[in-house]
Design a protein around this motif. Structure first.
Motif, PDB file in Angstrom:
ATOM      1  N   PHE A 142       0.830  -1.202   0.000  1.00  0.00           N
ATOM      2  CA  PHE A 142       0.000   0.000   0.000  1.00  0.00           C
ATOM      3  C   PHE A 142       0.872   1.262   0.000  1.00  0.00           C
ATOM      4  O   PHE A 142       0.604   2.225  -0.728  1.00  0.00           O
ATOM      5  N   ALA A 143       1.927   1.255   0.823  1.00  0.00           N
ATOM      6  CA  ALA A 143       2.819   2.412   0.880  1.00  0.00           C
ATOM      7  C   ALA A 143       3.517   2.643  -0.462  1.00  0.00           C
ATOM      8  O   ALA A 143       3.725   3.785  -0.880  1.00  0.00           O
ATOM      9  N   LYS A 144       3.866   1.562  -1.138  1.00  0.00           N
ATOM     10  CA  LYS A 144       4.581   1.675  -2.408  1.00  0.00           C
ATOM     11  C   LYS A 144       3.684   2.081  -3.569  1.00  0.00           C
ATOM     12  O   LYS A 144       4.073   2.880  -4.421  1.00  0.00           O
ATOM     13  N   THR A 145       2.475   1.488  -3.611  1.00  0.00           N
ATOM     14  CA  THR A 145       1.650   1.623  -4.813  1.00  0.00           C
ATOM     15  C   THR A 145       0.293   2.278  -4.612  1.00  0.00           C
ATOM     16  O   THR A 145      -0.394   2.584  -5.585  1.00  0.00           O
ATOM     17  N   GLY A 146      -0.132   2.434  -3.348  1.00  0.00           N
ATOM     18  CA  GLY A 146      -1.475   2.944  -3.109  1.00  0.00           C
ATOM     19  C   GLY A 146      -2.526   1.852  -3.167  1.00  0.00           C
ATOM     20  O   GLY A 146      -3.733   2.133  -3.164  1.00  0.00           O
ATOM     21  N   ASP A 147      -2.084   0.597  -3.197  1.00  0.00           N
ATOM     22  CA  ASP A 147      -2.988  -0.547  -3.245  1.00  0.00           C
ATOM     23  C   ASP A 147      -2.334  -1.664  -2.421  1.00  0.00           C
ATOM     24  O   ASP A 147      -1.185  -2.026  -2.690  1.00  0.00           O
ATOM     25  N   PRO A 148      -3.015  -2.215  -1.419  1.00  0.00           N
ATOM     26  CA  PRO A 148      -2.392  -3.248  -0.587  1.00  0.00           C
ATOM     27  C   PRO A 148      -2.205  -4.589  -1.283  1.00  0.00           C
ATOM     28  O   PRO A 148      -1.478  -5.449  -0.801  1.00  0.00           O
ATOM     29  N   ASN A 149      -2.851  -4.781  -2.425  1.00  0.00           N
ATOM     30  CA  ASN A 149      -2.759  -6.061  -3.113  1.00  0.00           C
ATOM     31  C   ASN A 149      -1.413  -6.223  -3.812  1.00  0.00           C
ATOM     32  O   ASN A 149      -0.830  -5.264  -4.316  1.00  0.00           O
TER      33      ASN A 149
END
Length: 203
Positions: A142-149
């Motif tokens: 999530f921190a890297k991409t804005g999505d936890p998946n």
């Protein structure tokens, strides 16, 4: 609706009422504030509680943390924002005999994949380490991409107003749950809004 257009991850733990040790009397204050609805809502919590005190505590925890997290998720989703909702209930294996649930901030050690003092003293098992890896990987993604998946993980669906779904981090691992406590959280939300409106009219 004046919020930044950024992804949002929000949730609460299953035993938020452990905060009551620092806030004595706030549970009964909640009961008074939510009158005349509080006794009717409390009846739902009494079904599975061993005492009125325990039931009020659980109600207080959900009124203060679980319901607001769900309400924020719903508000963000209604604005078309990306939002993910979670519930954290995992207790490290060697602490389950003495710890009745995941209290406020219990997820932090898993998010950072670093045992807290109590967990270090008890010792993490392989299952605990696996859960920490899983939780941490979702947060890092999530921190890297804005999505936890991310690849290799169970899909965590974004929260939407049409599908009230969250990710439960519990004893069985990450699991998607639909409509968690929807009815009683709805009652808490409505009672809270009525109480706020009544207070506003007095001011």
């Amino acid at each position: 609706g004046d919020v930044a257009d950024v992804p949002y991850l929000v949730g609460a733990n299953d035993r938020e009422e452990n905060l009551l040790r620092w806030l004595p009397g706030s549970d009964e204050a909640m009961m008074k504030r939510l009158q005349p609805d509080s006794d009717r809502i409390l009846a739902d919590y009494m079904v599975d509680a061993p005492s009125r005190e325990v039931a009020i505590g659980r109600m207080w925890g959900e009124a203060g943390m679980t319901e607001p997290a769900r309400r924020r998720a719903r508000s963000f989703a209604a604005l078309g924002r990306k939002v993910w909702l979670y519930r954290f209930s995992y207790v490290p294996e060697k602490q389950r005999a003495s710890v009745p649930g995941a209290g406020h901030d219990a997820e932090i050690q898993m998010v950072f994949d670093t045992p807290n003092a109590a967990s270090r003293a008890a010792g993490w098992t392989g299952a605990d380490a696996a859960m920490a890896n899983a939780v941490s990987d979702y947060w890092v993604a999530f921190a890297k991409t804005g999505d936890p998946n991310h690849a290799g993980a169970a899909q965590w669906p974004a929260f939407t107003t049409e599908a009230d779904r969250l990710m439960e981090f519990g004893a069985q691992g990450p699991e998607v749950r639909a409509d968690f406590a929807r009815e009683r959280l709805g009652l808490l939300e409505a009672a809270g809004l009525r109480a706020a409106a009544a207070q506003g009219s007095k001011e």
